[in-house]
Design an enzyme around this catalytic site. Structure first.
Site, short mmCIF file in Angstrom:
data_model
loop_
_atom_site.label_atom_id
_atom_site.label_comp_id
_atom_site.label_asym_id
_atom_site.label_seq_id
_atom_site.Cartn_x
_atom_site.Cartn_y
_atom_site.Cartn_z
N ASP A 138 -1.61 -0.32 -4.09
CA ASP A 138 -2.93 -0.04 -3.52
C ASP A 138 -4.02 -0.74 -4.32
O ASP A 138 -4.85 -1.46 -3.80
CB ASP A 138 -3.22 1.46 -3.56
CG ASP A 138 -2.69 2.15 -2.33
OD1 ASP A 138 -2.04 3.17 -2.48
OD2 ASP A 138 -2.91 1.64 -1.22
N LYS A 149 5.35 8.17 -7.94
CA LYS A 149 5.92 9.14 -6.98
C LYS A 149 7.42 9.36 -7.23
O LYS A 149 8.00 10.34 -6.77
CB LYS A 149 5.69 8.59 -5.56
CG LYS A 149 5.60 9.62 -4.46
CD LYS A 149 5.01 8.95 -3.20
CE LYS A 149 5.85 9.12 -1.97
NZ LYS A 149 5.61 8.05 -0.98
N LYS A 196 7.52 0.88 1.52
CA LYS A 196 8.14 0.07 0.45
C LYS A 196 9.51 0.60 0.05
O LYS A 196 10.47 -0.14 -0.03
CB LYS A 196 7.29 0.07 -0.83
CG LYS A 196 5.96 -0.57 -0.72
CD LYS A 196 5.19 -0.43 -2.02
CE LYS A 196 4.83 0.98 -2.38
NZ LYS A 196 3.95 1.65 -1.45
N LYS A 207 0.82 -1.20 0.00
CA LYS A 207 0.00 0.00 0.00
C LYS A 207 0.87 1.27 0.00
O LYS A 207 1.99 1.25 0.54
CB LYS A 207 -0.84 -0.10 1.27
CG LYS A 207 -1.64 1.05 1.69
CD LYS A 207 -2.25 0.73 3.05
CE LYS A 207 -3.00 1.92 3.60
NZ LYS A 207 -2.14 3.06 3.92
P1 ADP Z 1 6.14 3.94 0.34
O1 ADP Z 1 7.33 3.77 -0.55
O2 ADP Z 1 5.48 2.64 0.65
O3 ADP Z 1 5.16 4.94 -0.17
P2 ADP Z 1 8.04 5.13 2.17
O4 ADP Z 1 9.12 4.11 2.15
O5 ADP Z 1 8.26 6.37 1.36
O6 ADP Z 1 6.66 4.47 1.76
O7 ADP Z 1 7.77 5.47 3.70
C1 ADP Z 1 6.86 6.46 4.09
C2 ADP Z 1 7.40 7.14 5.34
O8 ADP Z 1 7.40 6.24 6.43
C3 ADP Z 1 8.83 7.64 5.19
O9 ADP Z 1 8.93 8.93 5.72
C4 ADP Z 1 9.66 6.66 6.00
O10 ADP Z 1 10.80 7.25 6.55
C5 ADP Z 1 8.67 6.23 7.07
N1 ADP Z 1 8.95 4.87 7.58
C6 ADP Z 1 9.00 3.73 6.84
N2 ADP Z 1 9.26 2.66 7.62
C7 ADP Z 1 9.39 3.14 8.89
C8 ADP Z 1 9.67 2.54 10.17
N3 ADP Z 1 9.83 1.21 10.31
N4 ADP Z 1 9.73 3.37 11.26
C9 ADP Z 1 9.54 4.69 11.13
N5 ADP Z 1 9.28 5.32 9.98
C10 ADP Z 1 9.20 4.55 8.85
MG MG Z 2 7.70 4.61 -2.40
#
Ligand code: ADP
Ligand code: MG
Length: 267
Positions: A126, A39, A13, A8
């Protein structure tokens, strides 16, 4: 080996992918990470900036593939990990699958697609329409990032259904779930009881992981100046080691949507 990381939006990810990529590189593998989320910030913590996307570069060169050099689209990130951002279709038009197809086509023309020990696709999951399922056509293993909540597990179940579908014509396996940003795992456990699949790791909410996004660094890079963070790197090294051991994985038997609502609710 080709890996596809799904989950999601906002679940973690890209954060998880970048750190797994570095972990695989630490184990001596030549790694390419391909961001397939419109993104286009998948590789941000590897390079420290938003690299140009394949789609932007193709448009700039009027889709003349022969005018594009590997260094136009493949950037070198932390730990020796190579980075590509596919980019997105124009908002409200086009298809994510087309973008991934063009990306793979270009990398093949550049003789780069078969040059790596590991290629990791970081994919938004998603809604899994045919387009967003496209990376599964190239993957040996799918991994799904989820938290302990309904929405992420619902998305995970949809992704599991796509894996089941693709596995009919292609040697694709689900390596398992990665629990992220959660200390509780009761709903994750309930789900895997009903739809058996491995849980590779469960990472809690760690403030330094949140900070890593803002700093544009992986945990491995942060741990260079702060060795107390090496325990966080160990989570990612553990996932990398499981993948490198070429686990059997599963062809998941996803559960019907309505059953999932009752499984994960209290009533
Ligand atoms: P996605 O790629 O799934 O959209 P992201 O990897 O960009 O998500 O993560 C979204 C946010 O959550 C980022 O700011 C990241 O630093 C934070 N985040 C991800 N995993 C953790 C974790 N285990 N603890 C704290 N913050 C996290
Ligand atoms: Mg991402």
């Amino acid at each position: 080996m080709k890996l596809a990381v799904y989950g999601k939006g906002g679940i973690g990810k890209s954060t998880t992918s970048c750190n797994i990529s570095v972990a695989l590189a630490r184990r001596g593998k030549k790694v390419l990470q391909i961001g397939c989320d419109p993104k286009h910030d998948s590789t941000f913590t590897l390079t420290g900036f938003l690299i140009p996307t394949i789609i932007d570069t193709l448009q700039e060169k009027n889709f003349h593939y022969e005018d594009i050099w590997p260094e136009d689209v493949i950037y070198k990130g932390y730990g020796g990990v190579h980075c590509v951002e596919a980019g997105g279709p124009p908002a409200g038009a086009g298809c994510g699958g087309y973008v991934v197809g063009e990306t793979v086509k270009l990398l093949k023309e550049l003789n780069a697609f078969d040059e790596y020990d590991v290629i990791l696709f970081d994919v938004l999951g998603d809604v899994v329409c045919g387009g967003f399922a496209a990376p599964l056509n190239y993957a040996d293993y799918c991994m799904i990032v989820t938290d302990n909540g309904f929405d992420a597990l619902f998305a995970a179940n949809r992704i599991a259904a796509s894996v089941r579908e693709k596995a009919r014509t292609h040697p694709l396996r689900l390596a398992g779930l990665i629990g992220n940003r959660t200390s509780k795992r009761d709903l994750i456990d309930k789900y895997v009881e009903s739809v058996p699949m491995p849980v590779l790791e469960v990472l809690p909410l760690i403030e330094d992981i949140r900070v890593s996004r803002v700093k544009g660094k992986t945990l491995f890079e942060m741990a260079e100046s702060d060795p107390s963070l090496s325990y966080v790197c160990d989570y990612y090294l553990n996932i990398a080691d499981q993948i490198l051991s070429r686990p059997e994985g599963v062809v998941p038997q996803d559960t019907p949507d309505r059953d999932l609502f009752s499984l994960l609710s209290d009533f």
